[in-house]
Scaffold this active site. Structure first.
Site, PDB file in Angstrom:
ATOM      1  N   LYS A 136       6.880   2.444  -2.393  1.00 34.38           N
ATOM      2  CA  LYS A 136       6.176   1.457  -3.202  1.00 34.38           C
ATOM      3  C   LYS A 136       5.222   2.171  -4.143  1.00 34.38           C
ATOM      4  O   LYS A 136       4.767   3.254  -3.775  1.00 34.38           O
ATOM      5  CB  LYS A 136       5.429   0.440  -2.333  1.00 34.38           C
ATOM      6  CG  LYS A 136       4.528   0.975  -1.203  1.00 34.38           C
ATOM      7  CD  LYS A 136       3.424   1.957  -1.407  1.00 34.38           C
ATOM      8  CE  LYS A 136       2.341   1.741  -2.374  1.00 34.38           C
ATOM      9  NZ  LYS A 136       1.345   2.901  -2.372  1.00 34.38           N
ATOM     10  N   TYR A 221      -0.681  -3.720  -1.856  1.00 32.13           N
ATOM     11  CA  TYR A 221      -0.728  -4.169  -0.455  1.00 32.13           C
ATOM     12  C   TYR A 221      -1.304  -5.583  -0.361  1.00 32.13           C
ATOM     13  O   TYR A 221      -0.873  -6.382   0.480  1.00 32.13           O
ATOM     14  CB  TYR A 221      -1.573  -3.213   0.399  1.00 32.13           C
ATOM     15  CG  TYR A 221      -0.875  -1.912   0.703  1.00 32.13           C
ATOM     16  CD1 TYR A 221       0.034  -1.824   1.756  1.00 32.13           C
ATOM     17  CD2 TYR A 221      -1.100  -0.779  -0.061  1.00 32.13           C
ATOM     18  CE1 TYR A 221       0.687  -0.633   2.038  1.00 32.13           C
ATOM     19  CE2 TYR A 221      -0.456   0.412   0.211  1.00 32.13           C
ATOM     20  CZ  TYR A 221       0.436   0.486   1.262  1.00 32.13           C
ATOM     21  OH  TYR A 221       1.089   1.660   1.535  1.00 32.13           O
TER      22      TYR A 221
HETATM   23  P1  NAD Z   1       1.962  13.508  -3.631  1.00 31.30           P
HETATM   24  O1  NAD Z   1       1.368  13.895  -4.924  1.00 31.30           O
HETATM   25  O2  NAD Z   1       1.335  14.016  -2.374  1.00 31.30           O
HETATM   26  O3  NAD Z   1       3.494  13.915  -3.577  1.00 31.30           O
HETATM   27  C1  NAD Z   1       4.365  13.684  -4.667  1.00 31.30           C
HETATM   28  C2  NAD Z   1       5.492  14.689  -4.626  1.00 31.30           C
HETATM   29  O4  NAD Z   1       6.300  14.496  -5.787  1.00 31.30           O
HETATM   30  C3  NAD Z   1       4.983  16.143  -4.649  1.00 31.30           C
HETATM   31  O5  NAD Z   1       5.674  16.897  -3.708  1.00 31.30           O
HETATM   32  C4  NAD Z   1       5.306  16.607  -6.060  1.00 31.30           C
HETATM   33  O6  NAD Z   1       5.596  17.974  -6.135  1.00 31.30           O
HETATM   34  C5  NAD Z   1       6.544  15.774  -6.388  1.00 31.30           C
HETATM   35  N1  NAD Z   1       6.797  15.618  -7.815  1.00 31.30           N
HETATM   36  C6  NAD Z   1       8.004  15.641  -8.370  1.00 31.30           C
HETATM   37  N2  NAD Z   1       7.925  15.525  -9.702  1.00 31.30           N
HETATM   38  C7  NAD Z   1       6.617  15.428  -9.990  1.00 31.30           C
HETATM   39  C8  NAD Z   1       5.904  15.286 -11.215  1.00 31.30           C
HETATM   40  N3  NAD Z   1       6.529  15.224 -12.400  1.00 31.30           N
HETATM   41  N4  NAD Z   1       4.566  15.205 -11.148  1.00 31.30           N
HETATM   42  C9  NAD Z   1       3.913  15.234  -9.969  1.00 31.30           C
HETATM   43  N5  NAD Z   1       4.548  15.373  -8.773  1.00 31.30           N
HETATM   44  C10 NAD Z   1       5.890  15.474  -8.796  1.00 31.30           C
HETATM   45  O7  NAD Z   1       2.010  11.911  -3.620  1.00 31.30           O
HETATM   46  P2  NAD Z   1       2.254  10.989  -2.360  1.00 31.30           P
HETATM   47  O8  NAD Z   1       0.963  10.511  -1.841  1.00 31.30           O
HETATM   48  O9  NAD Z   1       3.198  11.640  -1.435  1.00 31.30           O
HETATM   49  O10 NAD Z   1       2.955   9.709  -3.049  1.00 31.30           O
HETATM   50  C11 NAD Z   1       4.324   9.701  -3.398  1.00 31.30           C
HETATM   51  C12 NAD Z   1       4.838   8.246  -3.391  1.00 31.30           C
HETATM   52  O11 NAD Z   1       4.682   7.700  -2.092  1.00 31.30           O
HETATM   53  C13 NAD Z   1       4.090   7.307  -4.331  1.00 31.30           C
HETATM   54  O12 NAD Z   1       4.986   6.418  -4.926  1.00 31.30           O
HETATM   55  C14 NAD Z   1       3.132   6.562  -3.436  1.00 31.30           C
HETATM   56  O13 NAD Z   1       2.805   5.271  -3.899  1.00 31.30           O
HETATM   57  C15 NAD Z   1       3.939   6.485  -2.153  1.00 31.30           C
HETATM   58  N6  NAD Z   1       3.084   6.403  -0.944  1.00 31.30           N
HETATM   59  C16 NAD Z   1       3.337   5.430  -0.053  1.00 31.30           C
HETATM   60  C17 NAD Z   1       2.567   5.308   1.078  1.00 31.30           C
HETATM   61  C18 NAD Z   1       2.874   4.252   2.113  1.00 31.30           C
HETATM   62  O14 NAD Z   1       2.077   4.077   3.033  1.00 31.30           O
HETATM   63  N7  NAD Z   1       3.993   3.559   2.003  1.00 31.30           N
HETATM   64  C19 NAD Z   1       1.517   6.179   1.298  1.00 31.30           C
HETATM   65  C20 NAD Z   1       1.282   7.189   0.365  1.00 31.30           C
HETATM   66  C21 NAD Z   1       2.072   7.296  -0.766  1.00 31.30           C
END
Ligand code: NAD
Length: 371
Positions: A136, A221
């Protein structure tokens, strides 16, 4: 939580059943008995913070396992493939992952990258003939979300959105109570969702990658919660934005939005989405015969709360473990989630977000038709 044993210890306190996992079987029995059914083989795309959490949680899954990795960072591939025992032939980067179509070890890809990349990446996964599980918000607007739904339909693959709360036992208990009329006529919902965001250079504050601000990340949420707590789809939206730091929260990146919904029954909702306040993770549902309040309501748990009948006491389960086992049941066995997690569900939230942004701009009550 890192092992199945920890997981079982956490859930052994009392028996609960979830609709998909075991039908009438308790979740405790499901996780303690051997499982010989089909296994969903998942490639994780985006090895970031949430990807890590999902991968750890999947170590306790019974119906799903990690068999592939997609990342742009070779050092992460190296570390993850050794940690999760993934062969090199199942590892891809963002340029090569279309080749996954020729890989029989992978059934589905879980897209866990920044929001602005979800649509394009999910559509490529669908075109490669693999099921899509996408975090999401599914996309950055309803148009993109609908294109994902259409691409998955065309490729005859499933599209599921990572709505982990749809499988959370205390949340499902409140929904059960509402469905059975225990709150009487539902009149009001309040959803408060926010946290104080740090590093100003992160992708979450970049309009192109995030699609917006707090609303896309955490406000969703309260939107999604309004719908599953009230049990109806909103028909009108009003919204007001406030910004205290226009340098950190640039044009198109919302800091704080308050928004209100009206539902066909006459019930109303009042919600807050913010990147500038901590301690905001609270749902309150009020009916003419009772109420439910949950705080925390959408964090990783334990989810806590009470109703007019007493404490909510379903045991904590690791959300992502149960989510992935449930999703395996949906994809491999055609099971249905009690609260939907399909692409159409995701598009509804995107349409609401589009309308909230529209209402912020117009200052007017905007109508909405999601049915
Ligand atoms: P994050 O920044 O920790 O991780 C993102 C990943 O994507 C990294 O490994 C990064 O290297 C990669 N990536 C690939 N292409 C990229 C680019 N062009 N720019 C930046 N990063 C790039 O983020 P996250 O917290 O893991 O969030 C990722 C997704 O998960 C989001 O859509 C977020 O909304 C979702 N999320 C959901 C929940 C949940 O509880 N359902 C919790 C946290 C995050």
């Amino acid at each position: 939580m890192s092992s199945r044993r920890d997981f079982l210890q956490k859930i052994s306190a009392s028996a609960i059943s979830l609709p998909i996992l075991g039908g009438t079987m308790s979740i405790q029995d499901f996780y303690s008995q051997p499982y010989q059914g089909p296994m969903l083989r998942v490639a994780i795309m985006g090895l970031g913070s949430y990807g890590n959490r999902v991968a750890e949680a999947m170590q306790s899954c019974k119906k799903a396992k990690i068999t592939g990795l997609i990342s742009g960072t070779p050092s992460k591939i190296k570390e993850w493939s050794s940690k999760y025992n993934i062969p090199e032939k199942n590892c891809y980067n963002y340029e090569t992952f279309d080749r996954i179509k020729d890989n029989p070890d992978i059934d589905a890809v879980y897209v866990i990258t920044p929001n602005g990349l979800h649509a394009d990446q999910s559509i490529r996964v669908a075109k490669a003939g693999k099921h899509v599980i996408c975090e999401k918000p599914m996309a950055i607007n309803a148009k993109e979300g609908q294109a994902m739904v259409d691409a998955c339909k065309q490729a005859n693959v499933k599209l599921l959105i990572g709505y982990r709360m749809h499988f959370e036992p205390n949340t499902l208990e409140v929904i059960r109570m509402r469905n059975e009329g225990e709150f009487g006529k539902v009149l009001f919902f309040q959803g408060l969702c926010g946290f104080k965001i740090g590093d100003p250079t992160q992708w979450r504050l970049d309009k192109k990658l995030a699609g917006g601000g707090a609303m896309m990340d955490i406000g969703i949420y309260a939107i999604n919660g309004s719908r599953y707590m009230v049990g109806e789809e909103p028909v009108w939206v009003t919204a007001q934005e406030t910004k205290t730091d226009p340098v950190k929260f640039k044009e198109g990146v919302d800091e704080t939005i308050q928004f209100q919904f009206g539902f066909p029954s006459g019930a109303v909702a009042s919600c807050l989405s913010t990147y500038s306040m901590n301690n905001l993770d609270r749902f309150f549902l009020n009916g003419d015969k009772g109420f439910a309040e949950m705080q925390p309501s959408t964090g990783y748990g334990p989810i806590k709360g009470r109703t007019h009948q007493g404490e909510l006491n379903k045991p904590h389960v690791t959300h992502q473990t149960v989510q992935m086992d449930e999703m395996a049941g949906i994809i491999l066995e055609g099971k249905k989630a009690r609260v939907p997690v399909d692409g159409e569900e995701g598009v509804k939230d995107m349409k609401i977000i589009d309308t909230i942004y529209k209402a912020v701009k117009s200052g007017k009550k905007e109508s909405l038709n999601l049915t």
